[in-house]
Design an enzyme around this catalytic site. Structure first.
Site, mmCIF file in Angstrom:
data_model
loop_
_atom_site.group_PDB
_atom_site.id
_atom_site.type_symbol
_atom_site.label_atom_id
_atom_site.label_comp_id
_atom_site.label_asym_id
_atom_site.label_seq_id
_atom_site.Cartn_x
_atom_site.Cartn_y
_atom_site.Cartn_z
ATOM 1 N N HIS A 1 60.768 6.876 43.759
ATOM 2 C CA HIS A 1 59.825 6.577 42.882
ATOM 3 C C HIS A 1 58.605 6.207 43.587
ATOM 4 O O HIS A 1 58.377 4.958 44.112
ATOM 5 C CB HIS A 1 60.321 5.492 42.047
ATOM 6 C CG HIS A 1 61.485 5.836 41.262
ATOM 7 N ND1 HIS A 1 61.187 6.040 39.799
ATOM 8 C CD2 HIS A 1 62.738 5.915 41.419
ATOM 9 C CE1 HIS A 1 62.418 6.443 39.222
ATOM 10 N NE2 HIS A 1 63.431 6.120 40.112
ATOM 11 N N GLU B 1 55.504 5.730 42.535
ATOM 12 C CA GLU B 1 54.689 4.825 41.619
ATOM 13 C C GLU B 1 55.001 3.331 42.128
ATOM 14 O O GLU B 1 53.993 2.578 41.913
ATOM 15 C CB GLU B 1 54.873 5.230 40.378
ATOM 16 C CG GLU B 1 56.546 4.733 39.718
ATOM 17 C CD GLU B 1 57.745 5.604 40.035
ATOM 18 O OE1 GLU B 1 57.473 6.566 40.759
ATOM 19 O OE2 GLU B 1 58.379 5.389 39.133
ATOM 20 N N THR C 1 46.563 -22.136 18.696
ATOM 21 C CA THR C 1 46.284 -22.643 20.144
ATOM 22 C C THR C 1 46.930 -24.144 20.047
ATOM 23 O O THR C 1 47.688 -24.656 20.951
ATOM 24 C CB THR C 1 45.157 -22.505 20.714
ATOM 25 O OG1 THR C 1 44.893 -21.070 20.751
ATOM 26 C CG2 THR C 1 45.040 -23.170 22.150
ATOM 27 N N GLN C 2 46.273 -24.886 19.097
ATOM 28 C CA GLN C 2 46.496 -26.392 19.005
ATOM 29 C C GLN C 2 48.121 -26.488 18.948
ATOM 30 O O GLN C 2 48.692 -27.394 19.300
ATOM 31 C CB GLN C 2 45.855 -26.864 17.795
ATOM 32 C CG GLN C 2 44.309 -27.022 17.939
ATOM 33 C CD GLN C 2 43.659 -27.547 16.650
ATOM 34 O OE1 GLN C 2 43.980 -28.383 16.004
ATOM 35 N NE2 GLN C 2 42.293 -26.821 16.339
ATOM 36 N N GLY D 1 53.724 -11.340 24.640
ATOM 37 C CA GLY D 1 52.890 -9.775 24.649
ATOM 38 C C GLY D 1 51.270 -10.428 24.884
ATOM 39 O O GLY D 1 50.622 -9.557 24.606
ATOM 40 N N GLY E 1 62.708 13.923 37.204
ATOM 41 C CA GLY E 1 61.748 14.825 37.057
ATOM 42 C C GLY E 1 62.184 15.822 38.407
ATOM 43 O O GLY E 1 61.878 17.116 38.262
ATOM 44 N N CYS F 1 62.243 11.453 40.652
ATOM 45 C CA CYS F 1 63.448 11.277 40.304
ATOM 46 C C CYS F 1 64.233 12.058 39.262
ATOM 47 O O CYS F 1 64.576 13.258 39.568
ATOM 48 C CB CYS F 1 63.922 9.791 39.728
ATOM 49 S SG CYS F 1 65.438 9.218 40.503
HETATM 50 N N1 GLN Z 1 69.542 9.803 35.921
HETATM 51 C C1 GLN Z 1 69.337 10.314 37.348
HETATM 52 C C2 GLN Z 1 70.150 9.304 38.273
HETATM 53 O O1 GLN Z 1 70.898 8.704 38.131
HETATM 54 C C3 GLN Z 1 67.747 10.042 37.675
HETATM 55 C C4 GLN Z 1 67.654 8.531 37.773
HETATM 56 C C5 GLN Z 1 65.958 8.268 37.694
HETATM 57 O O2 GLN Z 1 65.406 8.977 37.201
HETATM 58 N N2 GLN Z 1 65.479 7.132 38.077
HETATM 59 O O3 GLN Z 1 70.288 10.271 39.565
#
Ligand code: GLN
Length: 536
Positions: free
Chosen positions: A506, A508, A191-192, A13, A382, A380
């Site tokens: 998606h 994003e 670190t060492q 992390g 959503g 998706c």
């Molecule tokens: N679970 C939903 C599907 O499989 C949406 C997938 C997702 O949001 N990536 O279609």
């Protein structure tokens, strides 16, 4: 072929992904072609079956590879599109060696970690380094030096370094410098020890990037240089940053770029970070603010929705706006706190997801956004739930649902994709990766994308049930984006609402500094308008 390995010591992390991406960025700014790859020493074949709560989001590449989220950092920082070859796991390495053994490629030899596994690792690295045509390939080794899982990789890299030479194969080791005691001393011992661990497998690091809450003081720097046997210039301080996009600037300012170029014998060009600094300046000095509410099920773990946060940062930068995030656990929606969060939000995002936990909460949040004309983006899951909500509360189909959550619903407005019915295996079997989409002329999506043909990344098994398309559209939820064959619904927009959009894909994953994901940009833009109207 120049390769820079980034390993990590002390603990996980530490931001090796950001370190690798940032080194790549400063080298790219000097005119070099840079690519990056990630090695994840776990046994899973890919990240597709990993729980986002443990590992953060699953990042999807154009070719459909379900990868570690660091691939997202590389793509965003280096502005490249990567492929599954850039994501190496122990599962893939062993899978390939075992397949070769079954084919008889090893001619009766005993198959062993050295040389067979190590050779496979070496060829996976050089395939990317050569195949991509990059001047420099960043190779991030996941995990922490000393882990049993990373041993074959370190051995393969040690061999590669002696084959290619110390100036073509460099090691950057990332460590932690904690601040302890009443004198707030920066402690270099961890670190060492971790460099000692690296040396015990035959690797002397060339550069040490020391993560610390504060910039490293001169004393700590010289101590690390002395005890770890690296030149003072090669001890780099990586203090906590307000924005991850500051890190390349930190590295550049400490002379790391010049040091690396010099070591690799590459002629130095002036730094071309002006564009990067311009973007950073927009991120750091916003004029406005909006609050975007994320309703999801892994809210405590920020990494679970990393690409969304980044997409909003990119969008905010272009609109001189700081995007402040409100987070809500979708299971908690009926509590008073949640109500207050919904009321505070200038925009609402429902991201992707799987499984029934928290579904009803998300549907309630969508209903709130629709009824109160709060800007809304559904991605998706959503997107699918926006259709479920619409069917239930506008079309009066009280038990409408996705068959993912209720196989017996009388109104399966979201149903499994026909080609998914026969799928029994979990790994890499969804509708994945880049798919073309046709966008309707005159729609909000077309305005935001500035195009009627787009390509976006997917990861789903369910879709809008074709039987409901007409009924849903007649009541005002319109499908303004469809797959090229017209069969899959890809974008929906609600008529009469200032901004209510859902996408099966998606957006994003393709967002970049200076080129935000269009739908995230649209949400922030709408949120700004909503806020200024609300505040009068
Ligand atoms: N679970 C939903 C599907 O499989 C949406 C997938 C997702 O949001 N990536 O279609």
């Amino acid at each position: 072929m120049k390769i820079i390995v980034v390993s990590g010591g002390v603990l996980s992390g530490l931001g090796k992904g950001i370190t690798s991406s940032s080194i790549g960025t400063v080298l790219k700014a000097r005119g070099l072609k840079v690519t990056a790859m990630k090695i994840d020493p776990y046994l899973n074949f890919d990240a597709g079956t990993l729980n986002p709560f443990e590992h953060g989001e699953v990042f999807v590449l154009d070719d459909g590879c379900e990868a570690d989220l660091d691939l997202g950092n590389y793509e965003r920082f280096l502005d490249v599109n990567l492929t599954s070859d850039h994501s190496v796991t122990t599962g893939k390495v062993y899978g390939s060696v075992i397949e070769k053994e079954r084919t008889g490629n090893f001619l009766g030899k005993t198959v062993q970690i050295i040389p067979h596994i190590t050779n496979e690792i070496k060829s996976m690295i050089s395939n990317v380094a050569i195949g991509s045509g990059a001047d420099v390939t960043m190779v991030e080794l996941g995990g922490t030096v000393g882990d049993i899982e990373s041993m074959p990789y370190l051995e393969a890299m040690r061999q590669m370094r002696s084959e290619l030479g110390h100036d073509s194969f460099l090691f950057v080791h990332t460590t932690l410098v904690p601040i302890l005691g009443s004198h707030h001393e920066q402690k270099t011992k961890p670190t060492q020890h971790s460099v000692k661990e690296l040396r015990s497998v035959g690797i002397q690091p060339d550069v040490i990037v020391a993560r610390c809450a504060k910039p490293l003081d001169d004393g700590a720097k010289s101590k690390i240089a002395l005890f770890c046997d690296v030149p003072l210039q090669a001890v780099v301080s990586a203090p906590d940053a307000k924005s991850i996009y500051q890190v390349p600037i930190f590295l550049e300012e400490q002379g790391l770029t010049d040091y690396l170029l010099n070591r690799m014998g590459i002629e130095s060009k002036p730094d071309g970070l002006a564009g990067w600094k311009g973007f950073l300046n927009r991120v750091m000095n916003p004029k406005h603010e909006v609050k975007i509410l994320l309703v999801g099920k892994y809210m405590e773990q920020r990494d679970s929705y990393m690409s969304h946060y980044e997409a909003f940062t990119h969008a905010g930068a272009e609109l001189e706006t700081r995007v402040k995030f409100l987070r809500m656990e979708s299971e908690e929606i009926d509590r008073d706190v949640s109500r207050a969060l919904l009321e505070e939000a200038d925009g609402i995002l429902i991201p992707g997801g799987f499984g029934s936990r928290g579904i009803e909460g998300k549907i309630e949040a969508i209903r709130y956004a629709r009824e109160n004309k709060v800007p809304f983006l559904g991605v998706c899951l959503g997107f699918q739930l926006a259709n479920v909500e619409f069917a239930r509360n506008v079309l009066g189909m009280g038990d409408a649902n996705s068959t993912e959550f209720d196989t017996h619903t009388a109104h399966p407005v979201v149903d499994i994709l026909p080609e998914q019915r026969s799928v029994t295996k979990m790994g890499a079997t969804m509708r994945l990766g880049a798919q073309p989409i046709l966008v309707e002329k005159g729609s909000t999506a077309e305005r935001l994308y500035g195009a009627t043909e787009i390509t976006e990344r997917h990861r789903h098994r369910y879709e809008i049930n074709p039987h409901y398309i007409d009924t849903i559209q007649q009541k005002g939820l319109r499908y303004t984006g469809r797959s090229a064959d017209g069969k899959r619904m890809e974008i929906c927009e609600l008529k009469g609402h200032p901004f209510f959009i859902g996408s099966q894909f998606h957006p994003e994953f393709k967002s970049r500094p200076g080129r935000p994901a269009p739908l995230h940009f649209g949400l922030v833009e709408a949120a700004l308008r909503y806020r200024s109207e609300r505040d009068g």
